[in-house]
Design an enzyme around this catalytic site. Structure first.
Site, PDB file in Angstrom:
ATOM      1  N   ASP A 186      11.898   1.981  36.564  1.00  0.00           N
ATOM      2  CA  ASP A 186      12.426   1.195  37.686  1.00  0.00           C
ATOM      3  C   ASP A 186      11.332   0.769  38.650  1.00  0.00           C
ATOM      4  O   ASP A 186      10.178   1.218  38.550  1.00  0.00           O
ATOM      5  CB  ASP A 186      13.513   1.997  38.418  1.00  0.00           C
ATOM      6  CG  ASP A 186      13.126   3.446  38.685  1.00  0.00           C
ATOM      7  OD1 ASP A 186      11.925   3.768  38.578  1.00  0.00           O
ATOM      8  OD2 ASP A 186      14.014   4.253  38.978  1.00  0.00           O
TER       9      ASP A 186
ATOM     10  N   ASN B 290      22.134  13.130  43.366  1.00  0.00           N
ATOM     11  CA  ASN B 290      23.488  12.605  43.118  1.00  0.00           C
ATOM     12  C   ASN B 290      23.715  12.330  41.628  1.00  0.00           C
ATOM     13  O   ASN B 290      24.687  11.684  41.259  1.00  0.00           O
ATOM     14  CB  ASN B 290      23.718  11.324  43.935  1.00  0.00           C
ATOM     15  CG  ASN B 290      22.745  10.214  43.561  1.00  0.00           C
ATOM     16  OD1 ASN B 290      21.971  10.350  42.621  1.00  0.00           O
ATOM     17  ND2 ASN B 290      22.778   9.110  44.286  1.00  0.00           N
TER      18      ASN B 290
ATOM     19  N   HIS C 245      21.737  10.590  39.629  1.00  0.00           N
ATOM     20  CA  HIS C 245      21.227   9.320  39.083  1.00  0.00           C
ATOM     21  C   HIS C 245      20.069   9.551  38.115  1.00  0.00           C
ATOM     22  O   HIS C 245      19.355  10.555  38.202  1.00  0.00           O
ATOM     23  CB  HIS C 245      20.857   8.322  40.200  1.00  0.00           C
ATOM     24  CG  HIS C 245      19.607   8.609  40.955  1.00  0.00           C
ATOM     25  ND1 HIS C 245      19.355   8.119  42.218  1.00  0.00           N
ATOM     26  CD2 HIS C 245      18.503   9.328  40.639  1.00  0.00           C
ATOM     27  CE1 HIS C 245      18.177   8.512  42.631  1.00  0.00           C
ATOM     28  NE2 HIS C 245      17.643   9.251  41.694  1.00  0.00           N
TER      29      HIS C 245
ATOM     30  N   GLU D  47      22.770   4.549  39.988  1.00  0.00           N
ATOM     31  CA  GLU D  47      23.477   5.375  40.956  1.00  0.00           C
ATOM     32  C   GLU D  47      24.897   5.662  40.454  1.00  0.00           C
ATOM     33  O   GLU D  47      25.377   4.996  39.526  1.00  0.00           O
ATOM     34  CB  GLU D  47      23.533   4.624  42.290  1.00  0.00           C
ATOM     35  CG  GLU D  47      22.160   4.299  42.886  1.00  0.00           C
ATOM     36  CD  GLU D  47      21.471   5.502  43.530  1.00  0.00           C
ATOM     37  OE1 GLU D  47      21.668   6.640  43.064  1.00  0.00           O
ATOM     38  OE2 GLU D  47      20.713   5.290  44.485  1.00  0.00           O
TER      39      GLU D  47
HETATM   40  P1  PGA Z   1      12.110  13.356  42.316  1.00  0.00           P
HETATM   41  O1  PGA Z   1      13.096  12.148  42.011  1.00  0.00           O
HETATM   42  O2  PGA Z   1      11.373  13.648  41.061  1.00  0.00           O
HETATM   43  O3  PGA Z   1      11.200  12.851  43.398  1.00  0.00           O
HETATM   44  O4  PGA Z   1      12.959  14.507  42.765  1.00  0.00           O
HETATM   45  C1  PGA Z   1      13.912  12.162  40.885  1.00  0.00           C
HETATM   46  C2  PGA Z   1      14.882  11.010  40.932  1.00  0.00           C
HETATM   47  O5  PGA Z   1      15.341  10.649  42.024  1.00  0.00           O
HETATM   48  O6  PGA Z   1      15.195  10.466  39.865  1.00  0.00           O
END
Ligand code: PGA
Length: 263
Positions: free
Chosen positions: A67, A136, A138, A143
């Site tokens: 992304d 959450n 995702h 999302e």
């Molecule tokens: P993080 O993010 O590795 O910074 O915890 C993971 C994500 O939001 O997919």
């Protein structure tokens, strides 16, 4: 799904980095799907170390990132292209022409997303997709509520994701609310999937993903439909799993099985 529970985030990074290094060296992993965020950072550091120690070359490896923020140029410190260049690509022998990140500055994002899908197909698909998981549930920027069949497209970030990522932006800096992301369908097309989860902030999402129903409410739960997922979690992230002891037992049996039949 294979669930590997490690005592610490360091052990998670060691395991995932070794899996990637072995796969690249054996030329099983020619096209990598990569993720940004804090969890994969120590993995990338280990890949850089392996390159510096002449244990690996990435010269023939292609990469596709999950992304990118819409509206951030590659030169922006918070863009995911910048992150990848800084932490991995510029420190190794990746050919930059073979590293793909969705174009945050596209003037036609819808077509750029279609082109991204086409480029993945043109390169024979993704051999292994690295994933983090949001609090959450995702994966990428898919999302809750994302179609489980979605392809690369523009998504609106939730308030929680914006808050979770605000720590990376200066208080007066514009923080994008839209992103280009591979879809869940795109991710499910990868041949192998490695999902990393570290810290107690991920415990609820990991439980939903592994032990809850498949639901767009928890996008990561769609991985239950994939035939080759390896979830690597530290003890903190695994703390809420009802089947924790069983996963540890299965992994022990798996190691013994491999040792007996395949080494
Ligand atoms: P993080 O993010 O590795 O910074 O915890 C993971 C994500 O939001 O997919």
């Amino acid at each position: 799904m294979r669930v590997v529970i490690k005592p610490s985030a360091v052990a998670v990074a060691d395991f995932v980095a070794n899996t990637l290094i072995n796969g690249v060296r054996e030329q099983v992993f020619k096209t990598l799907g990569l993720a940004t965020g804090s969890t994969p950072l120590p993995v990338y550091q280990r890949l850089v170390d392996a390159y510096r120690e002449n244990r690996i070359s990435f010269a023939d490896v292609s990469t596709f990132n999950l992304d990118e923020y819409l509206g951030l140029p590659a030169s922006h410190l918070q863009s995911y292209r910048y992150f990848m260049d800084q932490h991995l690509f510029s420190q190794t022998d990746f050919n930059r022409d073979n590293t793909f990140v969705p174009d945050g500055m596209s003037t036609d994002p819808i077509h750029s997303c279609e082109d991204y899908e086409q480029e993945i197909r043109r390169r024979g698909g993704i051999d292994v997709q690295l994933l983090g998981i949001g609090r959450n549930g995702h994966i990428g920027f898919n999302e809750p509520g994302s179609s489980l069949a979605s392809r690369t497209r523009v998504k609106t970030l939730t308030e929680q994701t914006i808050r979770d990522n605000a720590r990376f932006f200066k208080p007066d800096e514009m923080q994008p609310h839209l992103a280009l992301t591979m879809g869940i369908g795109t991710i499910l097309d990868a041949k192998h999937i490695l999902l990393l989860a570290c810290g107690d902030g991920k415990a609820g999402a990991l439980k939903q993903m592994l032990e809850g129903p498949v639901s767009s409410h928890c996008p990561a739960s769609a991985l239950q439909f994939h035939s080759d997922v390896c979830v690597v979690a530290d003890e903190a992230a695994a703390a809420k799993l009802e089947q924790r002891d069983f996963y540890l037992h299965v992994e022990k049996e798996h190691q013994q099985f491999i040792a007996r039949y395949y080494t």
